[in-house]
Write an enzyme that holds these catalytic residues in place. Structure first.
Site, short mmCIF file in Angstrom:
data_model
loop_
_atom_site.label_atom_id
_atom_site.label_comp_id
_atom_site.label_asym_id
_atom_site.label_seq_id
_atom_site.Cartn_x
_atom_site.Cartn_y
_atom_site.Cartn_z
N ASP A 126 -1.39 51.67 3.53
CA ASP A 126 -2.45 50.79 4.01
C ASP A 126 -2.77 49.82 2.87
O ASP A 126 -2.36 50.04 1.73
CB ASP A 126 -3.68 51.65 4.38
CG ASP A 126 -4.85 50.83 4.95
OD1 ASP A 126 -4.66 49.65 5.31
OD2 ASP A 126 -5.97 51.40 5.03
N ARG A 184 -16.89 48.06 15.41
CA ARG A 184 -16.26 48.06 14.08
C ARG A 184 -17.36 47.68 13.10
O ARG A 184 -17.93 46.59 13.19
CB ARG A 184 -15.11 47.06 14.03
CG ARG A 184 -14.66 46.76 12.60
CD ARG A 184 -13.36 46.01 12.53
NE ARG A 184 -12.25 46.87 12.90
CZ ARG A 184 -10.97 46.58 12.64
NH1 ARG A 184 -10.64 45.46 12.03
NH2 ARG A 184 -10.01 47.42 12.98
N ARG A 197 -1.21 50.62 19.86
CA ARG A 197 -2.68 50.54 19.88
C ARG A 197 -3.15 50.29 21.31
O ARG A 197 -4.14 50.85 21.78
CB ARG A 197 -3.19 49.41 18.97
CG ARG A 197 -2.97 49.61 17.48
CD ARG A 197 -3.83 50.72 16.90
NE ARG A 197 -5.24 50.52 17.15
CZ ARG A 197 -6.08 49.80 16.40
NH1 ARG A 197 -5.62 49.23 15.30
NH2 ARG A 197 -7.36 49.68 16.70
N CYS A 241 -0.80 50.57 9.11
CA CYS A 241 -1.75 50.22 10.17
C CYS A 241 -1.82 48.72 10.39
O CYS A 241 -2.19 48.26 11.47
CB CYS A 241 -3.12 50.80 9.85
SG CYS A 241 -3.74 50.25 8.25
N GLN A 269 -6.79 53.90 15.43
CA GLN A 269 -5.53 53.66 14.74
C GLN A 269 -4.67 54.93 14.75
O GLN A 269 -3.47 54.88 15.01
CB GLN A 269 -5.81 53.23 13.29
CG GLN A 269 -4.57 52.99 12.47
CD GLN A 269 -3.76 51.81 12.97
OE1 GLN A 269 -4.28 50.74 13.18
NE2 GLN A 269 -2.47 52.01 13.20
N HIS A 310 -10.90 55.59 11.03
CA HIS A 310 -10.30 54.64 11.98
C HIS A 310 -9.56 55.45 13.06
O HIS A 310 -8.32 55.44 13.13
CB HIS A 310 -9.34 53.70 11.23
CG HIS A 310 -8.97 52.47 11.99
ND1 HIS A 310 -9.42 52.20 13.28
CD2 HIS A 310 -8.16 51.41 11.64
CE1 HIS A 310 -8.92 51.04 13.67
NE2 HIS A 310 -8.16 50.54 12.71
N1 NVA Z 1 -8.28 50.16 5.23
C1 NVA Z 1 -8.23 48.90 5.93
C2 NVA Z 1 -7.76 49.10 7.34
C3 NVA Z 1 -7.65 47.85 8.15
C4 NVA Z 1 -7.23 48.12 9.56
C5 NVA Z 1 -9.61 48.25 5.90
O1 NVA Z 1 -10.60 48.97 6.05
O2 NVA Z 1 -9.69 47.04 5.70
N1 CP Z 2 -4.98 48.09 12.19
C1 CP Z 2 -6.06 47.39 12.58
O1 CP Z 2 -7.11 47.95 12.92
O2 CP Z 2 -5.90 46.04 12.58
P1 CP Z 2 -7.04 44.95 12.77
O3 CP Z 2 -7.90 44.98 11.55
O4 CP Z 2 -6.28 43.67 12.94
O5 CP Z 2 -7.83 45.30 14.00
#
Ligand code: NVA
Ligand code: CP
Length: 308
Positions: free
Chosen positions: A228, A108, A295, A267, A138, A135
């Site tokens: 989101d 990530r 997930r 998500c 997801q 993502h």
């Molecule tokens: N768009 C959000 C998704 C988190 C799972 C982010 O990037 O923080």
């Molecule tokens: N939806 C998702 O990826 O959640 P986290 O940021 O908690 O991993």
């Protein structure tokens, strides 16, 4: 079909075609059943999976750690601030070394280019656990949830409301591939990256991909309403985001404009009172907890297919 997955990366949801996505989702459903019946096969026995997190996570971390464990493998959580990566070792050298210890790497991070560079330098599968651009893990869980609750009926429509970034990008590509109509509704200058929109338009052979400004127009006829957070990780300094995104809140009034049978997905994490109201996320149309649970199964299926 299983063999076509072996050794591959998942950097974008568009790395898989329609047949592959269907196969993976069916496999995830089988694994969900197997786990409930306590008869999962330990297909990762003796295998290690490195999990690198340059941003916080609850679901991705837990679902990968537990998923690897349930399949008999060993997950290793890595925080770059405690690795040499945080002191200037390159992502390529990190990939070369990790490839000698583990059987897959999930990362990530911020830039999509970082996962691409890692994948090029690694000899084991690399999985994108979220970048600023995509993502894909997801979206595997999202498609699984839609299939469980709605099936993939022809011309089914999904409306995504809010910020047109990583999750929206992967959702748009994923819907285009499996044949779900998707309408994104975003304020001006918060729309999707035009290159990803073009890619989705090119992938959509039997469905529609469109972007509209008016959220009420977007939800008409939608069987799935998705949102989101308004402030993604790394965007905390952008002051006027919340004000610009306010008209895109998924609330009762907006949901009343969708199909009466619509399900609501997010998500997560949710910022209650911002992109979604308590009434909606806690209401009867919300499927967000099942979505979060999936997930685990979607990623177990992914790992089983890439490594098993
Ligand atoms: N768009 C959000 C998704 C988190 C799972 C982010 O990037 O923080
Ligand atoms: N939806 C998702 O990826 O959640 P986290 O940021 O908690 O991993």
């Amino acid at each position: 079909m299983k063999d076509v997955f072996k050794g591959r990366d998942l950097l974008s949801i568009a790395d898989f075609d329609r047949a592959e996505l269907y196969f993976l989702l069916e496999h995830a459903e089988v694994m969900k059943e197997q786990r409930k019946n306590n008869n999962l096969k330990k297909s990762l026995l003796g295998k290690g999976v490195a999990l690198i997190f340059e941003k916080p996570s609850t679901r991705t971390r837990l679902s990968f750690e537990i998923g690897v464990y349930l399949l008999g493998g060993h997950p290793v959580y890595l925080n770059p601030s405690e690795m040499q990566l945080g002191r200037g070792e390159t992502i390529e050298d990190t990939g070369r070394v990790l490839s000698r210890y583990v059987d897959a790497i999930m990362i990530r991070t911020f830039e999509q280019e970082t996962v691409e560079r890692l994948a090029r330098a690694s000899s084991v599968p690399v999985i994108n656990g979220l970048t600023d651009q995509e993502h894909p893990c997801q979206i595997l869980a999202d498609l699984m949830t839609i299939r469980e609750l709605k099936g993939f009926s022809p011309a089914m429509k999904l409306a995504y409301l809010g910020d047109g970034n990583n999750v929206a990008h992967s959702l748009m590509l994923g819907c285009a591939i499996v044949g779900i109509d998707i309408t994104l509704s975003c304020p001006p200058s918060y729309g999707p990256d035009s290159r990803i929109l073009d890619r989705a338009l090119g992938l959509a052979s039997s469905s529609r991909v469109q972007v509209v400004e008016d959220p009420l127009e977007a939800v008409v006829g939608a069987e799935v309403v998705y949102t989101d957070v308004w402030v993604s990780m790394g965007q905390e300094d952008e002051e006027d985001r919340k004000a610009r995104l306010k008209p895109y809140q998924v609330n009762r009034e907006l949901l009343d404009g969708a199909s009466p049978q619509a399900i609501v997905l997010h998500c997560l994490p949710a910022h209650r009172g911002e992109e979604i109201t308590d009434e909606v996320i806690d209401g009867p149309q919300s499927a967000v907890w099942q979505q979060a649970e999936n997930r685990l199964y979607a990623q177990m299926a992914l790992l089983d297919l890439l490594l098993g």
